[in-house]
Scaffold this active site. Structure first.
Site, PDB file in Angstrom:
ATOM      1  N   SER A  46       0.832  -1.208   0.000  1.00  0.00           N
ATOM      2  CA  SER A  46       0.000   0.000   0.000  1.00  0.00           C
ATOM      3  C   SER A  46       0.861   1.250   0.000  1.00  0.00           C
ATOM      4  O   SER A  46       0.496   2.259  -0.619  1.00  0.00           O
ATOM      5  CB  SER A  46      -0.967  -0.004   1.191  1.00  0.00           C
ATOM      6  OG  SER A  46      -0.276  -0.105   2.414  1.00  0.00           O
ATOM      7  N   GLU A  47       2.014   1.214   0.698  1.00  0.00           N
ATOM      8  CA  GLU A  47       2.953   2.334   0.635  1.00  0.00           C
ATOM      9  C   GLU A  47       4.392   1.849   0.736  1.00  0.00           C
ATOM     10  O   GLU A  47       4.680   0.837   1.393  1.00  0.00           O
ATOM     11  CB  GLU A  47       2.696   3.354   1.751  1.00  0.00           C
ATOM     12  CG  GLU A  47       1.531   4.279   1.506  1.00  0.00           C
ATOM     13  CD  GLU A  47       0.391   4.060   2.484  1.00  0.00           C
ATOM     14  OE1 GLU A  47      -0.628   4.749   2.350  1.00  0.00           O
ATOM     15  OE2 GLU A  47       0.508   3.182   3.358  1.00  0.00           O
ATOM     16  N   THR A  48       5.276   2.600   0.084  1.00  0.00           N
ATOM     17  CA  THR A  48       6.722   2.441   0.206  1.00  0.00           C
ATOM     18  C   THR A  48       7.283   3.800   0.574  1.00  0.00           C
ATOM     19  O   THR A  48       6.876   4.824   0.008  1.00  0.00           O
ATOM     20  CB  THR A  48       7.341   1.943  -1.103  1.00  0.00           C
ATOM     21  OG1 THR A  48       6.797   0.646  -1.417  1.00  0.00           O
ATOM     22  CG2 THR A  48       8.850   1.842  -1.012  1.00  0.00           C
TER      23      THR A  48
END
Length: 303
Positions: A46-48
């Site tokens: 979902s996020e990096t």
């Protein structure tokens, strides 16, 4: 081409393979935006979050956060997970208390960390307080977009709302746990709802326990069909609770459980300070667990 070091963590949990997975890429100062986006798409979480030297040496690091599809100015689980990793890297495996200051696109985010018996947890102050977001929620469209009857929308004084605080979310109060479990994005109503609300994400919540809510977050147009834990939406929920006149005067604490329906139960602590009807501080808290580390080749820069 030199490899980059990365770590993955599960955030808003003290148990491996629960919570929200996160990739943290260290020493990313030489990467351009396009390279960061390619790496985020490769991890497909979902996020990096990418860690770079701070602009101000008094701060710990500058960071940039990416969905698989786009950069975002602030997000909760990358903030907490990245700060937990940086604190552990500079303090080791023993007990410690530490303060990390991240330079995010939305502003400075101080994070307080504590490690006891190998378990690290922390809290941070939201860099932007919630505010009303311009958009519309046409009558009946929310229920159709979630595949629910209209009677499943709302409980007590809680009604659907739109709020932002960096990112923006549509907030959907759901009548009970059964309706929450049954909800899912239904096209073409979902896209129509996102367009009307001028958002790309919806946060659903229903009462659970004392001063608590069970929640789900859908954002398929941002490349996230469902998110196990959404720190930014949890912080901005304070604006939705204020609109429902659910916040007492002074300080209050709320326990948010998300990701249950995905098999990735997450626990998010929400602390809100309400002074004569005005939000003055919102804090998010939780734990994090390191899962893996390794190296990744940077993609070639654009010609």
């Amino acid at each position: 081409m030199n490899s980059l070091t990365f770590h993955t963590l599960d955030v808003f949990t003290d148990q491996p393979y629960l919570g929200n997975p996160l990739a943290v890429v260290l020493d990313a100062g030489a990467l351009d935006s396009a390279q960061m986006q390619i790496i985020a798409r490769e991890f497909n979480l979902s996020e990096t979050i990418f860690v770079m030297p701070p602009r101000d040496p008094a701060h710990t690091a500058r960071v940039r956060i990416f969905f698989p599809t786009a950069e975002i100015p602030f997000a909760g689980h990358p903030t907490l997970g990245c700060a937990a990793l940086l604190a552990r890297l500079r303090n080791g495996d023993g007990d410690f208390d530490d303060d990390i200051i991240l330079e995010e696109e939305a502003g400075l985010v101080p994070v307080r960390l504590s490690q006891r018996d190998g378990q690290i947890s922390g809290s941070f102050k939201a860099p932007v307080l919630p505010e009303a977001h311009d958009g519309d929620i046409p009558d009946g469209l929310l229920a159709r977009a979630l595949g629910l009857p209209e009677t499943a929308i709302g409980f007590g004084p809680h009604r659907p709302g739109l709020f932002s605080g960096g990112p923006a979310f549509l907030y959907a109060p759901i009548a009970d746990l059964d309706a929450l479990a049954a909800a899912r994005p239904i096209e073409p109503h979902w896209s129509a709802l996102m367009e009307a609300g001028n958002v790309d994400s919806a946060y659903l919540y229903t009462p659970s326990g004392t001063n608590g809510f069970r929640a789900r977050m859908f954002s398929p147009t941002a490349g996230i069909p469902e998110d196990p834990a959404t720190g930014s939406a949890s912080a901005i929920l304070a604006g939705q609770l204020q609109a429902a006149e659910a916040l007492p005067e002074g300080d209050s604490d709320w326990q948010l459980v998300q990701g249950v329906e995905m098999g990735r139960e997450s626990h998010v602590g929400l602390h809100v300070t309400n002074s004569t009807g005005t939000l003055t501080e919102v804090r998010i808290s939780g734990a994090a667990v390191e899962i893996a580390h390794g190296t990744i080749l940077p993609p070639p820069p654009a010609a």
